[in-house]
Design a protein around this motif. Sequence first.
Motif, PDB file in Angstrom:
ATOM      1  N   ILE A  21       0.836  -1.200   0.000  1.00 28.22           N
ATOM      2  CA  ILE A  21       0.000   0.000   0.000  1.00 28.22           C
ATOM      3  C   ILE A  21       0.871   1.249   0.000  1.00 28.22           C
ATOM      4  O   ILE A  21       1.651   1.476   0.924  1.00 28.22           O
ATOM      5  CB  ILE A  21      -0.933   0.015   1.233  1.00 28.22           C
ATOM      6  CG1 ILE A  21      -1.813  -1.239   1.238  1.00 28.22           C
ATOM      7  CG2 ILE A  21      -1.784   1.279   1.235  1.00 28.22           C
ATOM      8  CD1 ILE A  21      -2.699  -1.351   2.469  1.00 28.22           C
ATOM      9  N   SER A  22       0.734   2.043  -1.042  1.00 26.69           N
ATOM     10  CA  SER A  22       1.414   3.342  -1.081  1.00 26.69           C
ATOM     11  C   SER A  22       0.593   4.339  -0.274  1.00 26.69           C
ATOM     12  O   SER A  22      -0.597   4.517  -0.525  1.00 26.69           O
ATOM     13  CB  SER A  22       1.548   3.807  -2.530  1.00 26.69           C
ATOM     14  OG  SER A  22       2.088   5.110  -2.574  1.00 26.69           O
ATOM     15  N   SER A  69       4.394   1.692   1.618  1.00 24.14           N
ATOM     16  CA  SER A  69       5.469   2.349   0.885  1.00 24.14           C
ATOM     17  C   SER A  69       5.007   3.738   0.473  1.00 24.14           C
ATOM     18  O   SER A  69       3.974   4.225   0.918  1.00 24.14           O
ATOM     19  CB  SER A  69       5.871   1.514  -0.341  1.00 24.14           C
ATOM     20  OG  SER A  69       4.789   1.422  -1.246  1.00 24.14           O
ATOM     21  N   GLY A  70       5.767   4.386  -0.413  1.00 22.43           N
ATOM     22  CA  GLY A  70       5.412   5.718  -0.872  1.00 22.43           C
ATOM     23  C   GLY A  70       5.786   5.890  -2.327  1.00 22.43           C
ATOM     24  O   GLY A  70       5.726   4.930  -3.098  1.00 22.43           O
ATOM     25  N   GLY A  71       6.322   7.063  -2.701  1.00 22.15           N
ATOM     26  CA  GLY A  71       6.745   8.189  -1.885  1.00 22.15           C
ATOM     27  C   GLY A  71       7.465   7.782  -0.603  1.00 22.15           C
ATOM     28  O   GLY A  71       8.035   6.726  -0.483  1.00 22.15           O
ATOM     29  N   GLU A  72       7.440   8.708   0.333  1.00 18.21           N
ATOM     30  CA  GLU A  72       8.015   8.454   1.645  1.00 18.21           C
ATOM     31  C   GLU A  72       6.884   8.344   2.665  1.00 18.21           C
ATOM     32  O   GLU A  72       6.288   9.354   3.049  1.00 18.21           O
ATOM     33  CB  GLU A  72       8.989   9.564   2.037  1.00 18.21           C
ATOM     34  CG  GLU A  72       9.534   9.473   3.456  1.00 18.21           C
ATOM     35  CD  GLU A  72       9.942   8.057   3.847  1.00 18.21           C
ATOM     36  OE1 GLU A  72       9.488   7.584   4.913  1.00 18.21           O
ATOM     37  OE2 GLU A  72      10.714   7.423   3.099  1.00 18.21           O
ATOM     38  N   VAL A  92       3.431  -6.820   9.315  1.00 18.17           N
ATOM     39  CA  VAL A  92       3.173  -5.457   8.861  1.00 18.17           C
ATOM     40  C   VAL A  92       4.514  -4.735   8.784  1.00 18.17           C
ATOM     41  O   VAL A  92       5.239  -4.652   9.780  1.00 18.17           O
ATOM     42  CB  VAL A  92       2.223  -4.697   9.815  1.00 18.17           C
ATOM     43  CG1 VAL A  92       1.969  -3.287   9.293  1.00 18.17           C
ATOM     44  CG2 VAL A  92       0.909  -5.455   9.992  1.00 18.17           C
ATOM     45  N   SER A  93       4.856  -4.240   7.611  1.00 11.31           N
ATOM     46  CA  SER A  93       6.161  -3.609   7.434  1.00 11.31           C
ATOM     47  C   SER A  93       6.038  -2.332   6.625  1.00 11.31           C
ATOM     48  O   SER A  93       4.973  -2.020   6.084  1.00 11.31           O
ATOM     49  CB  SER A  93       7.131  -4.585   6.745  1.00 11.31           C
ATOM     50  OG  SER A  93       6.654  -4.949   5.463  1.00 11.31           O
ATOM     51  N   VAL A  94       7.137  -1.601   6.548  1.00  9.03           N
ATOM     52  CA  VAL A  94       7.159  -0.357   5.788  1.00  9.03           C
ATOM     53  C   VAL A  94       8.504  -0.234   5.088  1.00  9.03           C
ATOM     54  O   VAL A  94       9.529  -0.679   5.611  1.00  9.03           O
ATOM     55  CB  VAL A  94       6.919   0.868   6.700  1.00  9.03           C
ATOM     56  CG1 VAL A  94       8.051   1.074   7.699  1.00  9.03           C
ATOM     57  CG2 VAL A  94       6.726   2.142   5.875  1.00  9.03           C
ATOM     58  N   THR A  95       8.489   0.343   3.894  1.00  4.98           N
ATOM     59  CA  THR A  95       9.711   0.704   3.191  1.00  4.98           C
ATOM     60  C   THR A  95       9.864   2.213   3.257  1.00  4.98           C
ATOM     61  O   THR A  95       8.959   2.957   2.852  1.00  4.98           O
ATOM     62  CB  THR A  95       9.663   0.246   1.726  1.00  4.98           C
ATOM     63  OG1 THR A  95       9.661  -1.181   1.694  1.00  4.98           O
ATOM     64  CG2 THR A  95      10.875   0.745   0.960  1.00  4.98           C
ATOM     65  N   ARG A 257      -1.067  -4.526  -5.279  1.00  2.00           N
ATOM     66  CA  ARG A 257      -0.674  -3.171  -4.914  1.00  2.00           C
ATOM     67  C   ARG A 257      -1.865  -2.231  -4.857  1.00  2.00           C
ATOM     68  O   ARG A 257      -2.851  -2.414  -5.590  1.00  2.00           O
ATOM     69  CB  ARG A 257       0.375  -2.654  -5.898  1.00  2.00           C
ATOM     70  CG  ARG A 257       1.744  -3.254  -5.620  1.00  2.00           C
ATOM     71  CD  ARG A 257       2.723  -3.043  -6.738  1.00  2.00           C
ATOM     72  NE  ARG A 257       4.064  -3.338  -6.290  1.00  2.00           N
ATOM     73  CZ  ARG A 257       4.565  -4.556  -6.128  1.00  2.00           C
ATOM     74  NH1 ARG A 257       3.803  -5.597  -6.374  1.00  2.00           N
ATOM     75  NH2 ARG A 257       5.798  -4.736  -5.708  1.00  2.00           N
ATOM     76  N   ILE A 258      -1.724  -1.235  -3.988  1.00  2.00           N
ATOM     77  CA  ILE A 258      -2.761  -0.214  -3.843  1.00  2.00           C
ATOM     78  C   ILE A 258      -2.089   1.144  -3.913  1.00  2.00           C
ATOM     79  O   ILE A 258      -1.126   1.411  -3.191  1.00  2.00           O
ATOM     80  CB  ILE A 258      -3.519  -0.387  -2.513  1.00  2.00           C
ATOM     81  CG1 ILE A 258      -4.214  -1.749  -2.485  1.00  2.00           C
ATOM     82  CG2 ILE A 258      -4.522   0.740  -2.316  1.00  2.00           C
ATOM     83  CD1 ILE A 258      -4.889  -2.078  -1.182  1.00  2.00           C
ATOM     84  N   THR A 259      -2.579   1.996  -4.806  1.00  2.00           N
ATOM     85  CA  THR A 259      -1.958   3.298  -5.003  1.00  2.00           C
ATOM     86  C   THR A 259      -2.374   4.272  -3.907  1.00  2.00           C
ATOM     87  O   THR A 259      -3.362   4.068  -3.196  1.00  2.00           O
ATOM     88  CB  THR A 259      -2.333   3.882  -6.374  1.00  2.00           C
ATOM     89  OG1 THR A 259      -3.736   4.177  -6.388  1.00  2.00           O
ATOM     90  CG2 THR A 259      -1.997   2.920  -7.496  1.00  2.00           C
ATOM     91  N   ALA A 260      -1.626   5.349  -3.795  1.00  2.00           N
ATOM     92  CA  ALA A 260      -1.847   6.306  -2.712  1.00  2.00           C
ATOM     93  C   ALA A 260      -3.215   6.962  -2.766  1.00  2.00           C
ATOM     94  O   ALA A 260      -3.745   7.389  -1.737  1.00  2.00           O
ATOM     95  CB  ALA A 260      -0.748   7.369  -2.739  1.00  2.00           C
ATOM     96  N   ASP A 261      -3.792   7.057  -3.963  1.00  2.98           N
ATOM     97  CA  ASP A 261      -5.100   7.707  -4.089  1.00  2.98           C
ATOM     98  C   ASP A 261      -6.247   6.701  -4.145  1.00  2.98           C
ATOM     99  O   ASP A 261      -7.365   7.042  -4.530  1.00  2.98           O
ATOM    100  CB  ASP A 261      -5.131   8.621  -5.319  1.00  2.98           C
ATOM    101  CG  ASP A 261      -4.838   7.886  -6.615  1.00  2.98           C
ATOM    102  OD1 ASP A 261      -4.265   6.786  -6.552  1.00  2.98           O
ATOM    103  OD2 ASP A 261      -5.174   8.413  -7.688  1.00  2.98           O
TER     104      ASP A 261
END
Length: 322
Positions: A21-22, A69-72, A92-95, A257-261
């Motif tokens: 997920i962004s 993830s992002g972006g940041e 559950v993790s983050v980049t 994947r899931i985009t930020a919007d």
Amino acid sequence: MKSSKDLLTDRFGRTVTSLRISLTNRCNLDCIYCHSEGDEGARDEMTVEMIAQIVNTAAKFGVKKVKFSGGEPLLRKDFEDILRALPQLKDVSVTTNGVLLKSRAHTLKEAGLDRVNVSLDTLDPEKYAYITHGRPEDLNEVLEGIEAAIDAGLTPVKINMVLLKGINENEIDDMLEFVRRHSGDLVLQIIQVMDFRDGAQYNLDAEKIEKELERHADEIKMRKMHHRKSYIIDGAEVEFVRPIENAEFCANCNRLRITADGKLKPCLLVNNNLIDFTNAEPEELPELLRTSIERRIPFYMDSGKERIIEKRTIIGDRENGS
């Protein structure tokens, strides 16, 4: 145990058990190879409630892992709220690029984060500034962020090193030594640069790199994800992530994947088959997830490892580590 009809399995037999997920397109750096999550123009960001709804729905279909993830992603000041809103998951993790990690590692852990991936392509401050268009001193912030993540228990911390021809290909030994010094709390992920933005000019011979890792390895393990090999070299663990021209990578993909919007993105490398769920009611989400799974096609196929085009727009992900 869930029956097959309760799982998100595509027509190629690949079952989705993980979401990426962004959280935002915004970033405090501008890496020379970065190409975001495939939705560069979007500025709207999902709410905490929207993220929780889609993860809760996916969890009912057997999704066990989420990577942000992002972006940041640490530019989202409500990231801890997002973590607290999630259902019970296996991982559950983050980049993150790590610049903002030092001050939040412990609060993120307390909110439910299990692990962290940190993008770190070099240990040289000047090279770091060149790659990221940031400041040389930002490198120290990242290194302190890694130490804070270890202290908080966000381990193993995975170091994502995008290998760049003419820039950092001579630093693999230095990065392995950096990993060794942290006594098992770090894993190095060497990542093949993707052919977007200016990435192609930095690409190296992936086969040659992998053979060198094999030659020096004391032990080789096979990860379930993407059938990726993990090499133990003098006590340091290292993986080589190869998303380009790699049918094995696609054949074993278990991630949606899931985009930020707020769009479901069935494939890392495709950007014209997205499904918008921003205005969907909660009861509509299961069918939208099923539809996204129906659209999943391996971008690289086994037959001659030919690229499937089908009038696709190819857009990549900021990085491909797990």
